[in-house]
Structure formats: C-alpha cells, structure tokens
Design a protein around this motif. Structure first.
Motif, mmCIF file in Angstrom:
data_model
loop_
_atom_site.group_PDB
_atom_site.id
_atom_site.type_symbol
_atom_site.label_atom_id
_atom_site.label_comp_id
_atom_site.label_asym_id
_atom_site.label_seq_id
_atom_site.Cartn_x
_atom_site.Cartn_y
_atom_site.Cartn_z
ATOM 1 N N PHE A 203 -19.340 -26.685 26.143
ATOM 2 C CA PHE A 203 -17.925 -26.481 26.439
ATOM 3 C C PHE A 203 -17.313 -25.575 25.370
ATOM 4 O O PHE A 203 -17.694 -25.693 24.208
ATOM 5 C CB PHE A 203 -17.247 -27.872 26.422
ATOM 6 C CG PHE A 203 -15.765 -27.852 26.560
ATOM 7 C CD1 PHE A 203 -15.162 -27.976 27.796
ATOM 8 C CD2 PHE A 203 -14.963 -27.732 25.426
ATOM 9 C CE1 PHE A 203 -13.780 -27.968 27.913
ATOM 10 C CE2 PHE A 203 -13.578 -27.722 25.540
ATOM 11 C CZ PHE A 203 -12.994 -27.838 26.775
ATOM 12 N N PRO A 204 -16.389 -24.696 25.654
ATOM 13 C CA PRO A 204 -15.810 -24.397 26.961
ATOM 14 C C PRO A 204 -16.612 -23.331 27.714
ATOM 15 O O PRO A 204 -17.210 -22.456 27.114
ATOM 16 C CB PRO A 204 -14.433 -23.841 26.574
ATOM 17 C CG PRO A 204 -14.669 -23.146 25.259
ATOM 18 C CD PRO A 204 -15.724 -23.968 24.558
ATOM 19 N N LEU A 205 -16.593 -23.423 29.022
ATOM 20 C CA LEU A 205 -17.236 -22.435 29.900
ATOM 21 C C LEU A 205 -16.224 -22.031 30.968
ATOM 22 O O LEU A 205 -15.663 -22.908 31.631
ATOM 23 C CB LEU A 205 -18.479 -23.022 30.553
ATOM 24 C CG LEU A 205 -19.624 -23.431 29.588
ATOM 25 C CD1 LEU A 205 -20.678 -24.222 30.338
ATOM 26 C CD2 LEU A 205 -20.241 -22.201 28.926
ATOM 27 N N PRO A 206 -15.955 -20.779 31.188
ATOM 28 C CA PRO A 206 -16.428 -19.641 30.386
ATOM 29 C C PRO A 206 -15.701 -19.601 29.058
ATOM 30 O O PRO A 206 -14.676 -20.252 28.884
ATOM 31 C CB PRO A 206 -16.054 -18.429 31.254
ATOM 32 C CG PRO A 206 -14.827 -18.871 31.990
ATOM 33 C CD PRO A 206 -15.033 -20.328 32.258
ATOM 34 N N LYS A 207 -16.223 -18.799 28.147
ATOM 35 C CA LYS A 207 -15.634 -18.691 26.822
ATOM 36 C C LYS A 207 -14.588 -17.569 26.780
ATOM 37 O O LYS A 207 -14.583 -16.691 27.634
ATOM 38 C CB LYS A 207 -16.736 -18.468 25.800
ATOM 39 C CG LYS A 207 -17.693 -19.674 25.769
ATOM 40 C CD LYS A 207 -18.671 -19.652 24.667
ATOM 41 C CE LYS A 207 -19.431 -20.951 24.517
ATOM 42 N NZ LYS A 207 -19.562 -21.835 25.643
ATOM 43 N N VAL A 208 -13.708 -17.657 25.803
ATOM 44 C CA VAL A 208 -12.690 -16.616 25.595
ATOM 45 C C VAL A 208 -13.174 -15.746 24.444
ATOM 46 O O VAL A 208 -13.461 -16.280 23.365
ATOM 47 C CB VAL A 208 -11.335 -17.262 25.231
ATOM 48 C CG1 VAL A 208 -10.316 -16.198 24.845
ATOM 49 C CG2 VAL A 208 -10.813 -18.120 26.378
ATOM 50 N N PRO A 209 -13.317 -14.436 24.639
ATOM 51 C CA PRO A 209 -13.833 -13.617 23.541
ATOM 52 C C PRO A 209 -12.885 -13.590 22.340
ATOM 53 O O PRO A 209 -11.666 -13.509 22.498
ATOM 54 C CB PRO A 209 -13.956 -12.217 24.155
ATOM 55 C CG PRO A 209 -13.427 -12.300 25.531
ATOM 56 C CD PRO A 209 -12.984 -13.678 25.836
ATOM 57 N N GLY A 210 -13.463 -13.711 21.153
ATOM 58 C CA GLY A 210 -12.681 -13.573 19.932
ATOM 59 C C GLY A 210 -13.003 -12.249 19.263
ATOM 60 O O GLY A 210 -13.608 -11.366 19.879
ATOM 61 N N ASP A 211 -12.627 -12.099 18.001
ATOM 62 C CA ASP A 211 -12.989 -10.873 17.294
ATOM 63 C C ASP A 211 -14.494 -10.808 17.073
ATOM 64 O O ASP A 211 -15.081 -9.736 17.102
ATOM 65 C CB ASP A 211 -12.245 -10.816 15.951
ATOM 66 C CG ASP A 211 -10.751 -10.635 16.159
ATOM 67 O OD1 ASP A 211 -10.364 -9.600 16.724
ATOM 68 O OD2 ASP A 211 -9.977 -11.537 15.790
ATOM 69 N N LEU A 212 -15.104 -11.963 16.863
ATOM 70 C CA LEU A 212 -16.563 -12.028 16.753
ATOM 71 C C LEU A 212 -17.015 -13.432 17.143
ATOM 72 O O LEU A 212 -16.429 -14.412 16.697
ATOM 73 C CB LEU A 212 -17.016 -11.710 15.319
ATOM 74 C CG LEU A 212 -18.520 -11.662 15.093
ATOM 75 C CD1 LEU A 212 -19.172 -10.532 15.884
ATOM 76 C CD2 LEU A 212 -18.840 -11.502 13.609
ATOM 77 N N ASP A 213 -18.038 -13.493 17.976
ATOM 78 C CA ASP A 213 -18.599 -14.778 18.400
ATOM 79 C C ASP A 213 -20.111 -14.755 18.231
ATOM 80 O O ASP A 213 -20.752 -13.746 18.536
ATOM 81 C CB ASP A 213 -18.290 -15.031 19.891
ATOM 82 C CG ASP A 213 -16.850 -15.438 20.126
ATOM 83 O OD1 ASP A 213 -16.510 -16.596 19.837
ATOM 84 O OD2 ASP A 213 -16.054 -14.587 20.577
ATOM 85 N N ASP A 214 -20.648 -15.882 17.776
ATOM 86 C CA ASP A 214 -22.095 -16.055 17.734
ATOM 87 C C ASP A 214 -22.437 -17.316 18.501
ATOM 88 O O ASP A 214 -21.989 -18.412 18.126
ATOM 89 C CB ASP A 214 -22.592 -16.200 16.287
ATOM 90 C CG ASP A 214 -22.702 -14.858 15.583
ATOM 91 O OD1 ASP A 214 -23.253 -13.919 16.184
ATOM 92 O OD2 ASP A 214 -22.241 -14.751 14.434
ATOM 93 N N GLY A 215 -23.202 -17.179 19.568
ATOM 94 C CA GLY A 215 -23.640 -18.334 20.342
ATOM 95 C C GLY A 215 -25.025 -18.764 19.897
ATOM 96 O O GLY A 215 -25.955 -17.956 19.924
ATOM 97 N N LEU A 216 -25.156 -20.020 19.488
ATOM 98 C CA LEU A 216 -26.457 -20.550 19.075
ATOM 99 C C LEU A 216 -27.154 -21.166 20.284
ATOM 100 O O LEU A 216 -26.504 -21.757 21.156
ATOM 101 C CB LEU A 216 -26.281 -21.632 18.009
ATOM 102 C CG LEU A 216 -25.694 -21.186 16.661
ATOM 103 C CD1 LEU A 216 -25.350 -22.401 15.801
ATOM 104 C CD2 LEU A 216 -26.672 -20.270 15.935
#
Ligand SMILES: [Zn+2]
Length: 318
Positions: A203-216
């Motif tokens: 969660f959350p899906l879908p995600k809101v883009p930030g300035d930088l995101d790293d998905g593990l």
C-alpha cells in the motif's frame, strides 16, 4: 542513578499521553500495538534519557486552520463515523460518534501540531528534535487513508512559512509504505524535496510520484535498505539543499511487521535512523525525527533503541 545512567537529553522531545488512541476497546481488533508510543515514552523515562517533564506537546489544530492544507469538505467529513473508520481502518460505531472529536480527532489534531513544535525546536537549536508520533504521510490534501487523516509535515511547513521561515525542506521517508500523502501535498512545491523508499508492492497502490522514489522488492532487508540509503543520502542533500529535514521513520520495515514484507532487523532500523540523522546533523541541517507507522511486536523496542542511539549521536556531534 548508577554510573551508567544517561543524563536527561537536551534534545527536544514531543509527546502527549492522548496519543494512545482508544476506540472504546475496538482497537484490540486491529493488528496495531496502540500503546507503542506510550511504551517508547515510558522506556526513555525509565532508562534516564528523559524526565517526565522533558516532553512537550502541541495544541490541537482546528479545521479552520487545517483548511490551509486540506480540503474543507474533507475535514468536515471526518466527523462522520464511516469516513473516519475508512481512513483509520477500524470500525467506528455510529452510536459513539459523539465521542469521535474528543477521543480520536483531538489527539490527532494535537499530534499534527506536535510535528510543527518539533520542527520549530529543531530549527531553534540547529540540531535534532524527536516527535514520539507524527509521520502521517498518507494524508493527501483532498483526503486521508492508511491510518493518516491529517498531514503533519505539510502542516509544519505551512506554519513555519506563516512564521516567516523561508528555508528549503527535505522529506526522507523510510517507512515501508510510500509517502503518497506527502508527495501529493508538496507536488509542485520547489522548496520541498520529497524522497520515499518503500516496499514497492505494498500500500498505497497506485503510488503518487515524488521527487525521488525507490521501490524495494518483497523480502528486502537491512543490506538492501542501508546500501541504498548510503548512496542516496549525499545525492538527496545535494539536490534539495535543505535547511530542515523531516525523517518519516516508520518501524514497519521490521521483519515481524504484520502488514508488510520487508525483513529489517532491530539493528538495521537503528542504523537506518542513524544514517539519516547523521547525514543532516553533520551538514549542520536540523533533523525532525518522526515515528510514523509500524506497530508490530518489536516496533516499540526497535524505535526506543533507535531514539537512544540518535540522542547519543546528537550529543557526539554537537
Ligand atoms: Zn507504513
């Protein structure tokens, strides 16, 4: 006091006993340790890191003021049990709706202002401040979800600006869930840089883009998170040029969290928090440490140890 008992810390600590939200017993159905913040508070006092009077609290913020960061219609709707129940993911009985303001919303409003208080204190002393609460990073301007009705970091930045502060802020979100609310609240705000590292499939899906995101990936643990942060932190400070850091430091990265699938150890969480705080403090940038989510079996123990480490770090670097 024994020779090894620490002195009460000079680091500003924010907390209020009402943070233990009671849903009339229904909270026992939720997979949360609702006493987490209280346990951390008590442990810091028992171990000599703080005196009971060391903790300060903010004042609850009213809807008129909160309308600066949230849609007024949404704020009004929070008094409806079904709306609040959906945001907090617990059933709120209609018959008890009269108690919602006093038992649930008032503590949340106080916790929102607590993050502003911690930010003010961090800026005043040019160092660390710890809020035993806050980090409501899923609350967006038009509505909350994921146990986050109101956005405390957005409120803190708004109030700092109202008070004449014109600095840049860096939000570092290492909670296992993406900080979609912070990303949404600060979208288009050139003065606030938002970074989130999280479990990509959670969660959350879908995600809101930030300035930088790293998905593990699912199952990632200490090594993946800490190596990534070691690499990211210098980049983030270079890009954001912050005068203040908010660390949304959730404990749901822990291996025993019931809601996520990251596998961090207690030691890994402490190291994560130390890396972020050190990156700010060594650059002379004040850091506001927020406890955010994570209410699993070892969350209170891990975050207590982490805070103890941060208090020692602050003392060493000052
Ligand atoms: Zn979370």
């Amino acid at each position: 006091m024994s020779r090894d008992t620490p002195r009460p810390t000079p680091v500003p600590l924010v907390y209020h006993p009402s943070y233990r939200i009671r849903f009339f017993g229904i909270e026992r159905l939720h997979p949360f340790d609702v006493r987490k913040l209280e346990r951390i508070h008590d442990a810091l006092v028992e171990r000599g890191y703080a005196l009971p009077e060391s903790f300060r609290a903010g004042e609850p913020i009213g809807d008129t003021e909160l309308a600066a960061i949230h849609d007024p219609g949404y704020l009004a709707s929070l008094r409806q049990p079904e709306v609040l129940a959906a945001v907090l993911e617990v059933p709120v009985p209609r018959l008890l709706s009269g108690l919602i303001e006093r038992r649930v919303l008032a503590p949340l409003r106080r916790a929102v202002s607590g993050t502003h208080l911690a930010a003010t204190e961090a800026l005043a002393r040019g160092g660390l401040a710890v809020h035993l609460g806050g980090g409501f990073h899923h609350a967006r301007p038009e509505g909350g979800h994921g146990f986050c009705p109101l956005n405390d970091v957005a409120w803190a930045v708004h109030r700092l600006r109202q008070g004449g502060w014109g600095g840049r802020a860096l939000v570092i979100d290492t909670d296992a869930h993406q900080g979609d609310g912070n990303h949404a609240c600060f979208a288009g705000d050139e003065q606030v840089h938002c970074y989130s590292v999280h479990q990509e499939s959670a969660f959350p899906l879908p995600k809101v883009p930030g300035d930088l995101d790293d998905g593990l990936p699912d199952g990632a643990g200490d090594r993946e998170l800490l190596e990534l942060l070691e690499r990211r932190l210098p980049e983030l400070f270079a890009a954001a040029q912050p005068a203040l850091v908010f660390h949304v430091a959730g404990a749901d990265v822990l291996h025993d969290d019931p809601l996520t699938d990251l596998r961090c150890s207690v030691e890994g969480l402490c190291e994560r928090d130390r890396l972020v705080a050190r990156a700010g403090l060594q650059r002379g940038v004040p850091v506001v440490h927020l406890l955010a989510g994570g209410y699993g079996p070892s969350a209170a123990r891990a975050q207590t140890r982490s805070i103890q480490g941060l208090l020692h770090l602050d003392a060493r670097l000052r």
